[in-house]
Design an enzyme around this catalytic site. Sequence first.
Site, PDB file in Angstrom:
ATOM      1  NE  ARG A   4      -4.274  -1.404   0.129  1.00 24.32           N
ATOM      2  CZ  ARG A   4      -4.457  -2.461  -0.633  1.00 24.32           C
ATOM      3  NH1 ARG A   4      -3.484  -2.840  -1.459  1.00 24.32           N
ATOM      4  NH2 ARG A   4      -5.582  -3.146  -0.591  1.00 24.32           N
TER       5      ARG A   4
ATOM      6  CD  GLU B 207      -2.701   3.894  -5.294  1.00 24.23           C
ATOM      7  OE1 GLU B 207      -3.589   3.039  -5.480  1.00 24.23           O
ATOM      8  OE2 GLU B 207      -1.597   3.633  -4.781  1.00 24.23           O
TER       9      GLU B 207
ATOM     10  CG  HIS C  14      -3.235   0.039  -6.638  1.00 26.16           C
ATOM     11  ND1 HIS C  14      -3.630   0.660  -5.483  1.00 26.16           N
ATOM     12  CD2 HIS C  14      -3.277  -1.297  -6.358  1.00 26.16           C
ATOM     13  CE1 HIS C  14      -3.902  -0.232  -4.542  1.00 26.16           C
ATOM     14  NE2 HIS C  14      -3.688  -1.441  -5.055  1.00 26.16           N
TER      15      HIS C  14
END
Length: 309
Positions: free
Chosen positions: A228, A256, A275
């Site tokens: 993450r 993000e 991602h």
Amino acid sequence: MTTLDIKTLALPTSWHMDTLRDVAGPLRLVKWDLRDDPPVSPEEIDAVVFHHPAGSTGLARLGQLPNLKLVQTQSTGYDGFVEAAGGATVANAYGLHAEATAELALSLILAGQRALYDFAVDQKAHRWAPKQTPGLVDRTVLIIGAGGIGRAIAKRLLPFGVTLLRMGQKAREDDLGIVHANTELPTLLPQAEIVVLITPLNDATHHLVNADFLARLPDGALVVNVARGPVVDTDALLAELRSGRLRAALDVVEPEPLPEDHPLWDAPNTLITPHVGGRSEALKPRLSAFLRDQVGRIARGESLLNIVG
């Protein structure tokens, strides 16, 4: 044993509706991706399959469902879901993403160690520029996170002739060898020519990769993040990248999505993917099988899988 009396289940896409309709039994299925207003009264929705693109908007909408009993994620990570669910049960998709994420992690490692990004830029510029690259064979790789995805990454790395170090929360040993405790991290980092981050995000791992962590790595080390974004202190990493001392290959970042004007885009020796660790076509049949099992359990009033909160 967790059984829930659920009547209305919200599904994010037409694919989900088509995949789950024949196993839903008495459940009422509604299509809702949590990005717009629900198609029925919020009071009627007591279970949701969460779609990652809904992001923070979707998480906020969970709090607007007064009778919510279950949130089923389609990700392994569930940071933020327990809090957003407001007391509802949360189940994740543990195990489904292991192979796809491991595949991307290996791709990022190889791209970094063989300078594939640089060569792609050279190709676009019609520039023939051979150079020697670090390579992967005989390198020492530290994997931080010893769960299912960490194991999948480790199994794919071993045939490359690396020295593999693994770190989990507690020391143990399994069929792949030793897992070091997190208390050993300061002594492991100076050995690590490549660090792969696949640890869950929680209070203990938030900004785990800070200035001190990075300073302990040897010159030229590659930092690979498939965990993450907030596991890494972006400013601290950016300082090391700008100095040219370290390299990075990042599938997740903080913030993000990364804003267009963020300096990380232009950092030297940096490869960024948006991602996509679990975004492989190979995931769909696995996700279908898991969701069909889970929704069938809900419809029959049976205990649920992968309860995390």
